[in-house]
Design an enzyme around this catalytic site. Structure first.
Site, short mmCIF file in Angstrom:
data_model
loop_
_atom_site.label_atom_id
_atom_site.label_comp_id
_atom_site.label_asym_id
_atom_site.label_seq_id
_atom_site.Cartn_x
_atom_site.Cartn_y
_atom_site.Cartn_z
N LYS A 79 -20.26 -42.37 5.75
CA LYS A 79 -19.47 -43.60 5.96
C LYS A 79 -19.43 -43.92 7.46
CE LYS A 79 -14.86 -45.54 4.96
NZ LYS A 79 -13.51 -45.23 4.41
N SER A 154 -11.95 -48.18 0.70
CA SER A 154 -12.82 -48.70 1.72
C SER A 154 -14.17 -48.01 1.82
CB SER A 154 -12.13 -48.58 3.08
OG SER A 154 -11.89 -47.21 3.39
N SER A 178 -9.15 -44.41 -0.54
CA SER A 178 -10.47 -44.96 -0.26
C SER A 178 -11.66 -44.11 -0.66
CB SER A 178 -10.60 -45.29 1.22
OG SER A 178 -9.96 -46.50 1.48
N1 GLN Z 1 -6.81 -49.48 0.33
C1 GLN Z 1 -5.92 -48.78 1.20
C2 GLN Z 1 -5.72 -49.57 2.47
O1 GLN Z 1 -6.21 -50.64 2.51
C3 GLN Z 1 -6.48 -47.43 1.49
C4 GLN Z 1 -7.49 -47.43 2.56
C5 GLN Z 1 -8.02 -46.05 2.83
O2 GLN Z 1 -7.77 -45.10 2.09
N2 GLN Z 1 -8.75 -45.92 3.93
O3 GLN Z 1 -5.08 -49.14 3.38
#
Ligand code: GLN
Length: 478
Positions: A79, A154, A178
Site C-alpha cells: 500500500k 482505504s 481499512s
Molecule cells: N474508513 C475509515 C476512515 O475513513 C478507516 C480508515 C482506515 O482504517 N485507514 O477513517
C-alpha cells in the site's frame, strides 16, 4: 506459470524444484500485473528494478544451497502509505505525488529479507482516509469482482491486487477497518494484528494510536506466514511490542473443537440481510466444527463511530501538520508570504476528505471543546476496550460481520460522508481496543458480491484467530 493461482507454498516448491527461477517469476508477475492493472487501477506504480534485484538475491541464495526465506520469490504489493526507499510513495495524495522516501519501512525490509519480491505500490484513499478508495488523488480502484463497484477502502488497491491475482500477498494499513473492509468487499483474507505487533516505522501516520500494518492473502495460511515475517519488536517504533512472535502457521490443523465463540448482540441486531444470513451460516459451520457459541454483549458499540471520528481526526490534524510545503515535495506555485505559502500549499494539495478531517480534528482539540469531545472520546474508548476484556473472560474469540453491506457502487456514497463512515461500524471497535481481528471470506450474495466474516481475539492471540479462519476456510473449499 499461472500467477493468480500461486500460493506462498507453491512458489517455494516451484523454486526449490527448479521449475522456475525467482527472476523468471518476477518478470512474469510484473508483465501480468502491468497487463491487468488497467482493469482496476489497483497499482499506482511498479518497481521493476527493485523486484528484479530482490528476485536475483533469492536465486543466488538457492544457488548457494541456502534457505531462500519464508517468502522466497513471492510477488508482494505494498500500500502506498508505506514508505519504500527510492520508490515513490504518494499516500494517494497530490502533496506527495513526487515524494521519494530515503528509507524503507521496517515491514518492507522484513519482507525483502524473507525473500519477498515487491512488485509495486498500491492505490489507496488519500492518507488512508476513506472506505471506498474514491478519495485517492489518482483515481478510484475498481472491484475486480464487480468493476462498477468499489473495492472498499482505504487499502482498496492491495485488496484488489490480491483478489485480481496480480500479487500473492499484499500489505495494507488499518486505522478503522481499512484492511478488513476491503478484504470483505473483494473476497480475500485481511488481517489487522494486535496494536504494536507490527512496527509502524515507515507507515505514514494518520492516527498513530490506531494505525496498524497488516497482510492480505488469498488464504489464512498465506496471511499468517506474512504476519510471522513482519511482526516483532522494532527499536525504531517505541510502541512496537516486545511479545515473542509465534509461528502462526504451526497450529493450522483444522482442529478448533471446544473453542468458545461469542456473538455480539449489538453487531447482529440490525443485520437482517443477505450479509446477516451469510454470517449466520458461517457461525453454523463453526458450530459443526465443534466450537461452542454463545451470545455476548458489547454495550458501548453504539458510541464507537462517534468516538473514532473524534480521536482519529484529532490525531490526523496533528500528524498532517507536517505537509507544509517546506519539508515535503509539493509547494503551491502561487505562494507569496510564508503563511500564504502554507495556506495555498495545503489548500491545493489536500483533497476534500483530508481537509474535512483536519478541520474536525482541530475543532475537537481546541480550548473549550477538548474536554467535551476529545477527553470524552478517550473515556468511551476505554469503555469499548473494557467491553472486549469482559467478553474475553467468557469466550476465546468473537465472530461478527465486517461490514453491514457488500461492495457498493462507485459514486453511491461519495457525497454522503456519514453514510460512508457507517461502513466501518463493525470494524473500528477492534482498532479502538487494539485487539487482533481479521476478515475471512464466507460466501457471496445472490449478485455474486463477496462477504467477509470477522474474527476477533484477545491481545496478542493471533494464533487462535488464524486457527479459526483456517479451519473455516477448509470447509469452504470442499
Ligand atoms: N474508513 C475509515 C476512515 O475513513 C478507516 C480508515 C482506515 O482504517 N485507514 O477513517
Amino acid at each position: 506459470m499461472h500467477i493468480p493461482s500461486l500460493t506462498i507454498a507453491s512458489v517455494r516448491e516451484g523454486l526449490l524444484a527448479r521449475r522456475f527461477s525467482a527472476a523468471e517469476l518476477a518478470a512474469e508477475a510484473l508483465r501480468y500485473a502491468g497487463a491487468e492493472n488497467p482493469k482496476t487501477n489497483a497499482y499506482l506504480h511498479f518497481c521493476p528494478e527493485r523486484a528484479t534485484n530482490a528476485a536475483k538475491r533469492v536465486d543466488d541464495r538457492i544457488a548457494r544451497g541456502e534457505d531462500p526465506g519464508p517468502l522466497a520469490g513471492v510477488p508482494v504489493a505494498i500500500k502506498d502509505v508505506i514508505v519504500t526507499q527510492g520508490v515513490r510513495t504518494t499516500c494517494g495524495s497530490r502533496l506527495l505525488e513526487n515524494y521519494i522516501p530515503p528509507y524503507d519501512a521496517t515491514a518492507v525490509s522484513r519482507i525483502e529479507a524473507a525473500g519477498g519480491v515487491i512488485l509495486g505500490k498500491t492505490n489507496c484513499d488519500e492518507f488512508a482516509m476513506g472506505s471506498s478508495n474514491e478519495n485517492s488523488a489518482f483515481g478510484p480502484v475498481r472491484n475486480p469482482v464487480a468493476p462498477n463497484r468499489v473495492p472498499g477502502g482505504s487499502s482498496g488497491g492491495s485488496a484488489a491486487a490480491v483478489a485480481q491475482g496480480t500479487a500473492v500477498v499484499a500489505l495494507g494499513s488499518d486505522t478503522g477497518g481499512s484492511i478488513r473492509q476491503p478484504a470483505s468487499f473483494c473476497g480475500v483474507t485481511g488481517v489487522t494484528p494486535t496494536y504494536g505487533r507490527v512496527s509502524r516505522y515507515g507507515l505514514t501516520a494518520f492516527a498513530s494510536s490506531l494505525d496498524h500494518i497488516g497482510p492480505f492473502g488469498r488464504s489464512a495460511r498465506d496471511a499468517a506466514t506474512v504476519l510471522s515475517v513482519i511482526a516483532g519488536r522494532d527499536p525504531r517504533d517505541s510502541t512496537s511490542a516486545e511479545a515473542p512472535v509465534p509461528d502462526y502457521t504451526a497450529r493450522l490443523d483444522g482442529d478448533v473443537k471446544g473453542l468458545k465463540l461469542g456473538l455480539p448482540r449489538e453487531y447482529l441486531k440490525d443485520l437482517a440481510s443477505e450479509t446477516g444470513d451469510l454470517i449466520a451460516r458461517g457461525v453454523d459451520t463453526l458450530k459443526r466444527l465443534g466450537c461452542e457459541v454463545r451470545e455476548i454483549s458489547l454495550p458501548a458499540t453504539d458510541y464507537a463511530i462517534a468516538c473514532y471520528y473524534i480521536i482519529a481526526t484529532a490525531e490526523a490534524s496533528s500528524n498532517l501538520a507536517r505537509y507544509d510545503g517546506v519539508r515535503y515535495t509539493f509547494r503551491s506555485k502561487a505562494a507569496g508570504t510564508l503563511s500564504d505559502m502554507y495556506r495555498r500549499t495545503r489548500g491545493e494539495g489536500f483533497g476534500a476528505e483530508c481537509k474535512r478531517r483536519i478541520m474536525l480534528g482541530t475543532y475537537v482539540l481546541s480550548a473549550g471543546y477538548y474536554d467535551a469531545y476529545y477527553l470524552k472520546a478517550q473515556k468511551v474508548r476505554a469503555l469499548i476496550a473494557r467491553d472486549f476484556s469482559n467478553a474475553f473472560q467468557q469466550v476465546d474469540a468473537i465472530v461478527a460481520p465486517v461490514s453491514p453491506f457488500p461492495a457498493f457502487k462507485l459514486g453511491e456514497k461519495v457525497d454522503d460522508p456519514m453514510a460512508m463512515y457507517l461502513s466501518d461500524i463493525y470494524t473500528i471497535t477492534g482498532d479502538l481496543a487494539g485487539i487482533p481481528c481479521m476478515s475471512v471470506p464466507c460466501g457471496a450474495t445472490r449478485d455474486g458480491l463477496p462477504v467477509g466474516m470477522q474474527i476477533l481475539t484477545r491481545h496478542f492471540d493471533e494464533t487462535t484467530m488464524f486457527r479459526l479462519a483456517d479451519a473455516f476456510e477448509r470447509t469452504q473449499s470442499t
